[in-house]
Scaffold this motif. Sequence first.
Motif, PDB file in Angstrom:
ATOM      1  N   ILE A 158       0.840  -1.191   0.000  1.00 16.97           N
ATOM      2  CA  ILE A 158       0.000   0.000   0.000  1.00 16.97           C
ATOM      3  C   ILE A 158       0.880   1.248   0.000  1.00 16.97           C
ATOM      4  O   ILE A 158       1.813   1.352   0.799  1.00 16.97           O
ATOM      5  N   ASN A 159       0.595   2.158  -0.880  1.00 15.51           N
ATOM      6  CA  ASN A 159       1.304   3.434  -0.922  1.00 15.51           C
ATOM      7  C   ASN A 159       0.716   4.351   0.144  1.00 15.51           C
ATOM      8  O   ASN A 159      -0.434   4.790   0.033  1.00 15.51           O
ATOM      9  N   ILE A 160       1.473   4.656   1.189  1.00 13.26           N
ATOM     10  CA  ILE A 160       0.940   5.452   2.299  1.00 13.26           C
ATOM     11  C   ILE A 160       0.767   6.925   1.939  1.00 13.26           C
ATOM     12  O   ILE A 160       0.226   7.690   2.730  1.00 13.26           O
ATOM     13  N   GLU A 161       1.188   7.316   0.748  1.00 14.04           N
ATOM     14  CA  GLU A 161       0.991   8.696   0.306  1.00 14.04           C
ATOM     15  C   GLU A 161      -0.326   8.872  -0.438  1.00 14.04           C
ATOM     16  O   GLU A 161      -0.677   9.982  -0.829  1.00 14.04           O
ATOM     17  N   LYS A 162      -1.071   7.776  -0.627  1.00  9.48           N
ATOM     18  CA  LYS A 162      -2.307   7.877  -1.403  1.00  9.48           C
ATOM     19  C   LYS A 162      -3.402   7.026  -0.764  1.00  9.48           C
ATOM     20  O   LYS A 162      -3.416   5.810  -0.893  1.00  9.48           O
ATOM     21  N   LEU A 163      -4.329   7.696  -0.088  1.00 11.35           N
ATOM     22  CA  LEU A 163      -5.495   7.027   0.483  1.00 11.35           C
ATOM     23  C   LEU A 163      -6.594   6.993  -0.574  1.00 11.35           C
ATOM     24  O   LEU A 163      -7.015   8.032  -1.080  1.00 11.35           O
ATOM     25  N   ASP A 164      -7.060   5.794  -0.935  1.00 10.33           N
ATOM     26  CA  ASP A 164      -8.061   5.671  -1.997  1.00 10.33           C
ATOM     27  C   ASP A 164      -9.427   6.188  -1.551  1.00 10.33           C
ATOM     28  O   ASP A 164     -10.030   7.036  -2.200  1.00 10.33           O
ATOM     29  N   LYS A 165      -9.931   5.650  -0.447  1.00 10.95           N
ATOM     30  CA  LYS A 165     -11.237   6.059   0.072  1.00 10.95           C
ATOM     31  C   LYS A 165     -11.162   6.121   1.589  1.00 10.95           C
ATOM     32  O   LYS A 165     -10.584   5.242   2.227  1.00 10.95           O
ATOM     33  N   GLY A 166     -11.758   7.160   2.159  1.00  9.83           N
ATOM     34  CA  GLY A 166     -11.710   7.304   3.607  1.00  9.83           C
ATOM     35  C   GLY A 166     -12.876   8.094   4.144  1.00  9.83           C
ATOM     36  O   GLY A 166     -13.491   8.897   3.432  1.00  9.83           O
ATOM     37  N   CYS A 167     -13.179   7.859   5.405  1.00  8.92           N
ATOM     38  CA  CYS A 167     -14.246   8.574   6.100  1.00  8.92           C
ATOM     39  C   CYS A 167     -13.824   8.738   7.546  1.00  8.92           C
ATOM     40  O   CYS A 167     -13.405   7.774   8.197  1.00  8.92           O
ATOM     41  N   MET A 168     -13.904   9.951   8.051  1.00 12.11           N
ATOM     42  CA  MET A 168     -13.602  10.233   9.455  1.00 12.11           C
ATOM     43  C   MET A 168     -14.888  10.673  10.147  1.00 12.11           C
ATOM     44  O   MET A 168     -15.468  11.702   9.800  1.00 12.11           O
ATOM     45  N   ILE A 169     -15.328   9.874  11.117  1.00 18.62           N
ATOM     46  CA  ILE A 169     -16.514  10.218  11.904  1.00 18.62           C
ATOM     47  C   ILE A 169     -16.026  10.817  13.220  1.00 18.62           C
ATOM     48  O   ILE A 169     -15.471  10.109  14.063  1.00 18.62           O
ATOM     49  N   LEU A 170     -16.191  12.113  13.368  1.00 24.19           N
ATOM     50  CA  LEU A 170     -15.729  12.802  14.566  1.00 24.19           C
ATOM     51  C   LEU A 170     -16.792  12.699  15.655  1.00 24.19           C
ATOM     52  O   LEU A 170     -17.989  12.766  15.374  1.00 24.19           O
ATOM     53  N   ASN A 171     -16.349  12.536  16.884  1.00 27.51           N
ATOM     54  CA  ASN A 171     -17.295  12.395  17.997  1.00 27.51           C
ATOM     55  C   ASN A 171     -17.806  13.777  18.407  1.00 27.51           C
ATOM     56  O   ASN A 171     -17.527  14.289  19.484  1.00 27.51           O
ATOM     57  N   ALA A 172     -18.556  14.361  17.505  1.00 27.09           N
ATOM     58  CA  ALA A 172     -19.118  15.700  17.701  1.00 27.09           C
ATOM     59  C   ALA A 172     -20.420  15.796  16.920  1.00 27.09           C
ATOM     60  O   ALA A 172     -20.580  15.162  15.874  1.00 27.09           O
ATOM     61  N   GLU A 173     -21.351  16.593  17.437  1.00 26.43           N
ATOM     62  CA  GLU A 173     -22.636  16.847  16.775  1.00 26.43           C
ATOM     63  C   GLU A 173     -23.434  15.562  16.526  1.00 26.43           C
ATOM     64  O   GLU A 173     -24.076  15.388  15.488  1.00 26.43           O
ATOM     65  N   LYS A 174     -23.405  14.673  17.500  1.00 26.48           N
ATOM     66  CA  LYS A 174     -24.148  13.416  17.390  1.00 26.48           C
ATOM     67  C   LYS A 174     -25.637  13.671  17.168  1.00 26.48           C
ATOM     68  O   LYS A 174     -26.295  12.938  16.417  1.00 26.48           O
ATOM     69  N   GLU A 175     -26.158  14.715  17.795  1.00 28.39           N
ATOM     70  CA  GLU A 175     -27.593  14.993  17.736  1.00 28.39           C
ATOM     71  C   GLU A 175     -28.068  15.391  16.341  1.00 28.39           C
ATOM     72  O   GLU A 175     -29.276  15.399  16.065  1.00 28.39           O
ATOM     73  N   THR A 176     -27.141  15.689  15.433  1.00 26.14           N
ATOM     74  CA  THR A 176     -27.527  16.029  14.051  1.00 26.14           C
ATOM     75  C   THR A 176     -26.895  15.082  13.032  1.00 26.14           C
ATOM     76  O   THR A 176     -26.882  15.381  11.838  1.00 26.14           O
ATOM     77  N   GLY A 177     -26.364  13.945  13.486  1.00 28.81           N
ATOM     78  CA  GLY A 177     -25.816  12.967  12.551  1.00 28.81           C
ATOM     79  C   GLY A 177     -24.308  12.924  12.471  1.00 28.81           C
ATOM     80  O   GLY A 177     -23.750  12.381  11.509  1.00 28.81           O
ATOM     81  N   TYR A 178     -23.618  13.456  13.488  1.00 27.22           N
ATOM     82  CA  TYR A 178     -22.166  13.505  13.582  1.00 27.22           C
ATOM     83  C   TYR A 178     -21.535  14.454  12.551  1.00 27.22           C
ATOM     84  O   TYR A 178     -22.144  14.803  11.541  1.00 27.22           O
TER      85      TYR A 178
END
Length: 348
Positions: A158-178
């Motif tokens: 895996i080339n660590i300089e190129k992320l193909d697909k990613g999603c970061m779910i931050l633990n904030a604003e849970k009441e509106t869908g994060y």
Amino acid sequence: MIDYSSAKIDHISVHHIGNQNKGEDLISSKTELNVSDARLSELLIRYFLAPFTAPAYYSFTFTNEDFKMNPLYIYASQIFDNTKLLHDKSVDIAKHLYEMSDHPQIKPGDLFIVHFNDVVVGGIAMDAIGIFKSENRQSFLKLDATGNSFYINYDDGINIEKLDKGCMILNAEKETGYKICVVDKSNKIFEAQYWIDSFLMLKTQADKYHKTKDFLDITKNFVTKQLAEEFVVNKADQIDMLNKSMDYFKTHDNFNKKEFEKEVLNDAGIIKSFRKFDETYREDYSIQLDETFEISPHAVKKQARIFKSVLKLDKNFHIYIHGNRELIEQGVEKDGRKFYKIYFENEI
């Protein structure tokens, strides 16, 4: 801005997602990955989080707009409540993605589910859940030395300089869908829809990034698709208006629609046409915009890449128009050949 300089990996699991349509399997790991090695952990954090330094934000949605019915919202909430559940829930997430991977264009890949601590967003440290898919493996060379002799070999990884697909779910604003940010390096419309719309099921947040991007999209579509249908304009005029639009956003901190119309469009007929187009476009794409909003420099920089300032003439010439429209003239010779006349003071 997201600061990951203090981020730590708390839990991480990986599974292989095949393409269901092609008869490929889902391979679920039985245990979490061991990333206790400090250098390995550092490289993984860089690979996963470096693309998210200045992201646009989204939140979960669902077919009926009830984000609490979104499977990933449910799994994320369970992990945030008890991080020891990450591996079990990562299997559920992998199964969910596998069910979505039923189109022949979808590539197989390795799916990483990660829980991070101390991700800093807007100066506030929080935990986050990352969902990352690596689809493209690359060959690399390994050079070893024994005494005065060298040995070379190769491997795939895996080339660590190129992320193909990613999603970061931050633990904030849970009441509106994060509060969520996404990376998708695919240039194919279908693959982007599969990742964002079908698997994650996200909607854009009404923040300054999306407001800036949406209005620039409306402007670009008006100038390139509608303007020439109603008014006598050539390609140089269209490019000039695109340049003025981009200059407005680059030189202002806050957007004001009436001010924009006066400075950029500067014609009562064009302004009337633009307002009608703007209204229809918003209805067609369910866009809500204020008459004034704070401009996002990050969105402007990204949109500038697709605001073309190139005048293409047959297959012989490309003219890049960046400044004064008055310095270029268009005409037609007696024999019917078209020409542009360009004025300048100095060759650079």
